[in-house]
Design a protein around this motif. Structure first.
Motif, PDB file in Angstrom:
ATOM      1  N   ILE A 127       0.689  -1.267  -0.029  1.00  0.00           N
ATOM      2  CA  ILE A 127      -0.145   0.203   0.223  1.00  0.00           C
ATOM      3  C   ILE A 127       1.150   1.144  -0.032  1.00  0.00           C
ATOM      4  N   TYR A 128       1.190   1.892  -1.526  1.00  0.00           N
ATOM      5  CA  TYR A 128       1.259   3.308  -0.869  1.00  0.00           C
ATOM      6  C   TYR A 128       0.392   4.554  -0.446  1.00  0.00           C
ATOM      7  N   VAL A 129       0.717   5.497   0.329  1.00  0.00           N
ATOM      8  CA  VAL A 129      -0.158   6.256   0.675  1.00  0.00           C
ATOM      9  C   VAL A 129       0.296   7.798   0.688  1.00  0.00           C
ATOM     10  N   TYR A 130      -0.154   8.704  -0.386  1.00  0.00           N
ATOM     11  CA  TYR A 130      -0.360   9.626  -0.481  1.00  0.00           C
ATOM     12  C   TYR A 130      -1.205  10.730   1.107  1.00  0.00           C
ATOM     13  N   PRO A 131       0.068  11.980   1.196  1.00  0.00           N
ATOM     14  CA  PRO A 131      -0.960  12.776   2.704  1.00  0.00           C
ATOM     15  C   PRO A 131      -2.202  13.339   1.788  1.00  0.00           C
ATOM     16  N   ARG A 132      -3.068  13.708   3.529  1.00  0.00           N
ATOM     17  CA  ARG A 132      -4.452  13.867   2.919  1.00  0.00           C
ATOM     18  C   ARG A 132      -4.500  15.146   4.299  1.00  0.00           C
ATOM     19  N   PRO A 133      -5.045  16.063   3.800  1.00  0.00           N
ATOM     20  CA  PRO A 133      -5.067  17.321   4.692  1.00  0.00           C
ATOM     21  C   PRO A 133      -6.030  16.187   6.167  1.00  0.00           C
ATOM     22  N   GLY A 134      -5.190  16.820   8.011  1.00  0.00           N
ATOM     23  CA  GLY A 134      -5.560  16.451   8.703  1.00  0.00           C
ATOM     24  C   GLY A 134      -5.015  15.868   9.117  1.00  0.00           C
ATOM     25  N   ASP A 135      -5.189  14.949  10.376  1.00  0.00           N
ATOM     26  CA  ASP A 135      -4.383  14.526  11.492  1.00  0.00           C
ATOM     27  C   ASP A 135      -3.994  13.437  10.262  1.00  0.00           C
ATOM     28  N   ARG A 136      -2.877  13.298  10.765  1.00  0.00           N
ATOM     29  CA  ARG A 136      -1.964  12.432  10.542  1.00  0.00           C
ATOM     30  C   ARG A 136      -1.701  10.753  11.071  1.00  0.00           C
ATOM     31  N   VAL A 137      -1.912  10.128   9.929  1.00  0.00           N
ATOM     32  CA  VAL A 137      -2.176   9.172  10.683  1.00  0.00           C
ATOM     33  C   VAL A 137      -0.446   7.628  10.958  1.00  0.00           C
ATOM     34  N   ASN A 138      -0.592   7.374  12.687  1.00  0.00           N
ATOM     35  CA  ASN A 138       0.047   6.149  12.345  1.00  0.00           C
ATOM     36  C   ASN A 138       0.004   5.482  12.069  1.00  0.00           C
ATOM     37  N   ASP A 140       1.917   1.545  11.068  1.00  0.00           N
ATOM     38  CA  ASP A 140       3.581   0.986  11.235  1.00  0.00           C
ATOM     39  C   ASP A 140       2.964  -0.694  10.916  1.00  0.00           C
ATOM     40  N   HIS A 141       3.285  -1.153   9.185  1.00  0.00           N
ATOM     41  CA  HIS A 141       3.384  -2.001   8.771  1.00  0.00           C
ATOM     42  C   HIS A 141       4.117  -2.227   7.812  1.00  0.00           C
ATOM     43  N   PRO A 142       4.919  -3.138   7.504  1.00  0.00           N
ATOM     44  CA  PRO A 142       5.868  -3.793   6.612  1.00  0.00           C
ATOM     45  C   PRO A 142       5.428  -3.505   5.030  1.00  0.00           C
ATOM     46  N   LYS A 143       4.252  -3.448   4.670  1.00  0.00           N
ATOM     47  CA  LYS A 143       3.747  -3.114   3.396  1.00  0.00           C
ATOM     48  C   LYS A 143       3.277  -2.707   2.613  1.00  0.00           C
ATOM     49  N   VAL A 144       3.291  -1.164   4.030  1.00  0.00           N
ATOM     50  CA  VAL A 144       2.694  -0.026   4.130  1.00  0.00           C
ATOM     51  C   VAL A 144       3.887   0.720   4.132  1.00  0.00           C
ATOM     52  N   THR A 145       3.564   2.080   2.694  1.00  0.00           N
ATOM     53  CA  THR A 145       4.700   3.218   2.380  1.00  0.00           C
ATOM     54  C   THR A 145       4.069   4.239   2.898  1.00  0.00           C
ATOM     55  N   PHE A 146       4.248   5.564   3.084  1.00  0.00           N
ATOM     56  CA  PHE A 146       4.162   6.766   3.401  1.00  0.00           C
ATOM     57  C   PHE A 146       4.727   7.111   1.907  1.00  0.00           C
ATOM     58  N   VAL A 147       4.192   8.411   1.170  1.00  0.00           N
ATOM     59  CA  VAL A 147       4.838   8.345   0.033  1.00  0.00           C
ATOM     60  C   VAL A 147       5.011  10.397   0.143  1.00  0.00           C
ATOM     61  N   GLU A 148       6.180  10.954   0.105  1.00  0.00           N
ATOM     62  CA  GLU A 148       5.880  12.136   0.233  1.00  0.00           C
ATOM     63  C   GLU A 148       5.069  12.901  -0.836  1.00  0.00           C
ATOM     64  N   ALA A 149       4.047  13.669  -0.235  1.00  0.00           N
ATOM     65  CA  ALA A 149       3.499  14.117  -1.542  1.00  0.00           C
ATOM     66  C   ALA A 149       2.623  15.322  -1.174  1.00  0.00           C
ATOM     67  N   PRO A 150       2.359  16.869  -1.997  1.00  0.00           N
ATOM     68  CA  PRO A 150       2.196  17.641  -1.579  1.00  0.00           C
ATOM     69  C   PRO A 150       0.613  17.211  -0.999  1.00  0.00           C
ATOM     70  N   LEU A 151      -0.058  17.814   0.179  1.00  0.00           N
ATOM     71  CA  LEU A 151      -1.491  18.268   0.214  1.00  0.00           C
ATOM     72  C   LEU A 151      -2.425  18.483  -0.459  1.00  0.00           C
ATOM     73  N   ILE A 152      -3.053  18.121  -1.260  1.00  0.00           N
ATOM     74  CA  ILE A 152      -4.035  18.488  -2.327  1.00  0.00           C
ATOM     75  C   ILE A 152      -5.501  18.337  -1.995  1.00  0.00           C
ATOM     76  N   ASP A 153      -5.777  19.724  -1.310  1.00  0.00           N
ATOM     77  CA  ASP A 153      -7.643  19.311  -0.920  1.00  0.00           C
ATOM     78  C   ASP A 153      -8.622  20.105  -2.018  1.00  0.00           C
ATOM     79  N   ILE A 154      -8.154  19.226  -2.761  1.00  0.00           N
ATOM     80  CA  ILE A 154      -9.294  19.448  -4.306  1.00  0.00           C
ATOM     81  C   ILE A 154      -9.978  18.101  -3.627  1.00  0.00           C
ATOM     82  N   SER A 155     -11.630  18.506  -3.690  1.00  0.00           N
ATOM     83  CA  SER A 155     -12.422  17.611  -3.476  1.00  0.00           C
ATOM     84  C   SER A 155     -13.431  17.744  -4.963  1.00  0.00           C
ATOM     85  N   ALA A 156     -14.143  16.246  -4.946  1.00  0.00           N
ATOM     86  CA  ALA A 156     -14.765  15.809  -5.703  1.00  0.00           C
ATOM     87  C   ALA A 156     -16.618  17.470  -5.216  1.00  0.00           C
ATOM     88  N   THR A 157     -16.343  17.166  -4.313  1.00  0.00           N
ATOM     89  CA  THR A 157     -17.769  17.888  -3.483  1.00  0.00           C
ATOM     90  C   THR A 157     -17.583  19.285  -3.775  1.00  0.00           C
TER      91      THR A 157
END
Length: 188
Positions: A127-138, A140-157
């Motif tokens: 699982i590759y995780v990109y950041p989202r605005p709001g609380d950071r999620v902790n 920790d799992h070997p299959k989960v990688t946090f990927v540095e990316a800009p916070l993009i706060d565009i929503s379909a709503t």
């Protein structure tokens, strides 16, 4: 081939989705990104969704001829609501030469433990995780990688509301998607 699956309602797809997909190609070992249009997300209300074929068409228009992006309707003929683990199993069986991974927003990771058979997903898929605005999620799992990316706060709503209120969505969605929405009078 390493395939990143970017699941979503894409109601509509917007530039934030495309930016994240491009960053995932650049900063992970993924070779392609498949935008999996979900006909019915089990965690979202159906009454706000456009027909799945309209959403698929908008994804096709948004990605254009980008050779590393693909629009996928794999869930259209699967039982609804769509569960990620079932789609992963189906794709793995259908494409045994591909290695599939999930692309997930950090906001979805917060509730990942509520997903159907989430342990099986973690056992068999990265699982590759990109950041989202709001609380950071902790998480920790070997299959989960946090990927540095800009916070993009565009929503379909936000985009749907702007269209309904007659406001411009220029630069929030690709021009071809905007033309499609206008031609079909969607979200009005």
């Amino acid at each position: 081939m390493n395939i990143g699956l970017f699941f979503g309602s894409f109601n509509p797809i917007h530039t934030g989705h495309l930016i994240i997909a491009n960053i995932m190609l650049d900063r992970t070992p993924l070779d392609e990104i498949w935008f999996v249009v979900s006909p019915q997300n089990p965690h979202k209300k159906r009454n706000t969704l456009l027909h799945e074929f309209d959403r698929l068409r908008m994804v096709e228009l948004a990605i254009g001829n980008h050779y590393q992006f693909r629009a996928s309707d794999v869930e259209f003929n699967m039982p609804k609501p769509s569960y990620t683990v079932d789609t992963l199993t189906y794709l793995t069986d259908k494409h045994p030469n591909h290695q599939f991974s999930l692309i997930l927003g950090e906001d979805n990771l917060k509730h990942f433990h509520k997903w159907k058979n989430y342990e099986a997903i973690l056992d068999h898929y990265s699982i590759y995780v990109y950041p989202r605005p709001g609380d950071r999620v902790n998480f920790d799992h070997p299959k989960v990688t946090f990927v540095e990316a800009p916070l993009i706060d565009i929503s379909a709503t936000y985009i749907r509301d702007a269209i309904q209120n007659g406001h411009s969505v220029k630069y929030l969605i690709p021009a071809d998607v905007e033309s499609y929405i206008q031609a079909k009078k969607l979200f009005i």
